[in-house]
Motif scaffolding. Structure first.
Motif, short mmCIF file in Angstrom:
data_model
loop_
_atom_site.label_atom_id
_atom_site.label_comp_id
_atom_site.label_asym_id
_atom_site.label_seq_id
_atom_site.Cartn_x
_atom_site.Cartn_y
_atom_site.Cartn_z
N GLU A 54 0.82 -1.22 0.00
CA GLU A 54 0.00 0.00 0.00
C GLU A 54 0.85 1.27 0.00
O GLU A 54 0.47 2.27 -0.61
CB GLU A 54 -0.94 0.01 1.20
N ALA A 55 1.98 1.22 0.67
CA ALA A 55 2.87 2.39 0.71
C ALA A 55 3.58 2.61 -0.62
O ALA A 55 4.00 3.72 -0.93
CB ALA A 55 3.90 2.22 1.83
N THR A 56 3.70 1.55 -1.41
CA THR A 56 4.45 1.63 -2.66
C THR A 56 3.57 1.81 -3.89
O THR A 56 3.95 2.50 -4.84
CB THR A 56 5.30 0.35 -2.84
N PHE A 57 2.40 1.19 -3.88
CA PHE A 57 1.53 1.18 -5.06
C PHE A 57 0.14 1.68 -4.70
O PHE A 57 -0.36 1.39 -3.61
CB PHE A 57 1.41 -0.23 -5.63
N PRO A 58 -0.53 2.39 -5.59
CA PRO A 58 -1.88 2.87 -5.30
C PRO A 58 -2.92 1.74 -5.29
O PRO A 58 -3.95 1.84 -4.63
CB PRO A 58 -2.16 3.86 -6.43
N ALA A 59 -2.66 0.67 -6.02
CA ALA A 59 -3.57 -0.47 -6.09
C ALA A 59 -2.79 -1.67 -6.63
O ALA A 59 -1.68 -1.52 -7.13
CB ALA A 59 -4.75 -0.17 -7.01
N ILE A 60 -3.40 -2.82 -6.52
CA ILE A 60 -2.81 -4.00 -7.16
C ILE A 60 -3.79 -4.51 -8.21
O ILE A 60 -5.00 -4.33 -8.08
CB ILE A 60 -2.41 -5.11 -6.16
N ASP A 61 -3.27 -5.15 -9.23
CA ASP A 61 -4.08 -5.62 -10.35
C ASP A 61 -4.30 -7.12 -10.34
O ASP A 61 -5.25 -7.61 -10.94
CB ASP A 61 -3.41 -5.27 -11.68
N ILE A 62 -3.41 -7.85 -9.68
CA ILE A 62 -3.50 -9.31 -9.72
C ILE A 62 -2.99 -9.90 -8.41
O ILE A 62 -2.06 -9.38 -7.80
CB ILE A 62 -2.72 -9.89 -10.93
N LEU A 63 -3.65 -10.95 -8.00
CA LEU A 63 -3.20 -11.74 -6.85
C LEU A 63 -3.19 -13.19 -7.27
O LEU A 63 -4.18 -13.69 -7.81
CB LEU A 63 -4.15 -11.55 -5.66
N ILE A 64 -2.09 -13.86 -7.06
CA ILE A 64 -1.99 -15.28 -7.35
C ILE A 64 -1.80 -16.00 -6.02
O ILE A 64 -0.77 -15.86 -5.37
CB ILE A 64 -0.85 -15.61 -8.33
N HIS A 69 -7.01 -9.11 2.41
CA HIS A 69 -6.14 -7.92 2.40
C HIS A 69 -6.06 -7.33 1.00
O HIS A 69 -6.14 -6.11 0.82
CB HIS A 69 -4.73 -8.26 2.89
N ALA A 70 -5.89 -8.18 0.01
CA ALA A 70 -5.75 -7.70 -1.37
C ALA A 70 -7.02 -7.01 -1.84
O ALA A 70 -6.95 -5.98 -2.54
CB ALA A 70 -5.40 -8.85 -2.29
N ARG A 71 -8.17 -7.52 -1.47
CA ARG A 71 -9.44 -6.93 -1.91
C ARG A 71 -9.57 -5.48 -1.46
O ARG A 71 -10.20 -4.68 -2.14
CB ARG A 71 -10.61 -7.74 -1.35
N ILE A 84 -2.83 -28.37 7.52
CA ILE A 84 -3.10 -28.21 6.10
C ILE A 84 -4.22 -27.20 5.87
O ILE A 84 -4.14 -26.36 4.97
CB ILE A 84 -3.40 -29.58 5.44
N PHE A 85 -5.24 -27.22 6.70
CA PHE A 85 -6.35 -26.27 6.58
C PHE A 85 -5.85 -24.84 6.77
O PHE A 85 -6.22 -23.93 6.02
CB PHE A 85 -7.43 -26.60 7.61
N THR A 86 -4.98 -24.64 7.74
CA THR A 86 -4.45 -23.30 8.01
C THR A 86 -3.65 -22.77 6.83
O THR A 86 -3.80 -21.61 6.43
CB THR A 86 -3.58 -23.33 9.28
N THR A 87 -2.82 -23.60 6.23
CA THR A 87 -1.97 -23.16 5.12
C THR A 87 -2.70 -23.18 3.78
O THR A 87 -2.68 -22.20 3.04
CB THR A 87 -0.71 -24.04 5.02
N ASN A 88 -3.36 -24.28 3.47
CA ASN A 88 -3.93 -24.45 2.14
C ASN A 88 -5.23 -23.69 1.94
O ASN A 88 -5.64 -23.48 0.80
CB ASN A 88 -4.16 -25.93 1.84
N PHE A 89 -5.89 -23.30 3.03
CA PHE A 89 -7.17 -22.61 2.89
C PHE A 89 -7.18 -21.26 3.60
O PHE A 89 -7.31 -20.22 2.97
CB PHE A 89 -8.31 -23.50 3.39
N LEU A 90 -7.01 -21.25 4.90
CA LEU A 90 -7.14 -20.00 5.66
C LEU A 90 -6.10 -18.94 5.27
O LEU A 90 -6.42 -17.75 5.20
CB LEU A 90 -7.08 -20.27 7.16
N ALA A 91 -4.89 -19.35 5.00
CA ALA A 91 -3.86 -18.37 4.60
C ALA A 91 -4.25 -17.68 3.30
O ALA A 91 -4.05 -16.47 3.15
CB ALA A 91 -2.51 -19.07 4.45
N GLN A 92 -4.84 -18.41 2.38
CA GLN A 92 -5.25 -17.81 1.12
C GLN A 92 -6.43 -16.86 1.30
O GLN A 92 -6.51 -15.82 0.63
CB GLN A 92 -5.56 -18.90 0.10
#
Length: 105
Positions: free
Chosen positions: A7-17, A52-54, A38-46
């Motif tokens: 956020e400090a560097t860019f006004p917005a982001i265009d893509i999240l992978i 945050h990205a939204r 596995i639930f914490t990493t493979n699902f909740l982290a995403q």
């Protein structure tokens, strides 16, 4: 955090992978600790990263990298937690896409 820097560097982001994923050799129907890890990493982290990205995404794309283990269902007992989380992620992604369309796909 990572998003404070973005956020400090860019006004917005265009893509999240989203490409987080782990597998555990001790994955089996009885091992709840592996399910949680596995639930914490493979699902909740995403979900956390996506939320945050939204906040800083006006338009763009969110891509989730999943697995055939989730979509085709040829899981073995030794991949039950992994496969379960991948299909959960697939369903989350489809539902989220309906909410974000047409600006973010």
């Amino acid at each position: 955090t990572m998003f404070s820097t973005i956020e400090a560097t860019f006004p917005a982001i265009d893509i999240l992978i989203n490409n987080a994923g782990i597998f555990d050799e001790e994955d089996n129907p009885e091992n709840l600790a592996v399910f949680e890890k596995i639930f914490t990493t493979n699902f909740l982290a995403q979900i956390r990263v996506t939320n945050h990205a939204r906040k800083i995404m006006k338009r763009g794309k969110i891509i989730f990298v999943s697995s055939v283990h989730g979509t085709l269902g040829h899981a073995k007992p030794s991949t039950i937690a992994y496969s379960s989380m991948k299909i959960t992620l697939d369903q989350y992604m489809k539902t989220l896409a309906k909410d974000l369309a047409p600006n973010i796909l």
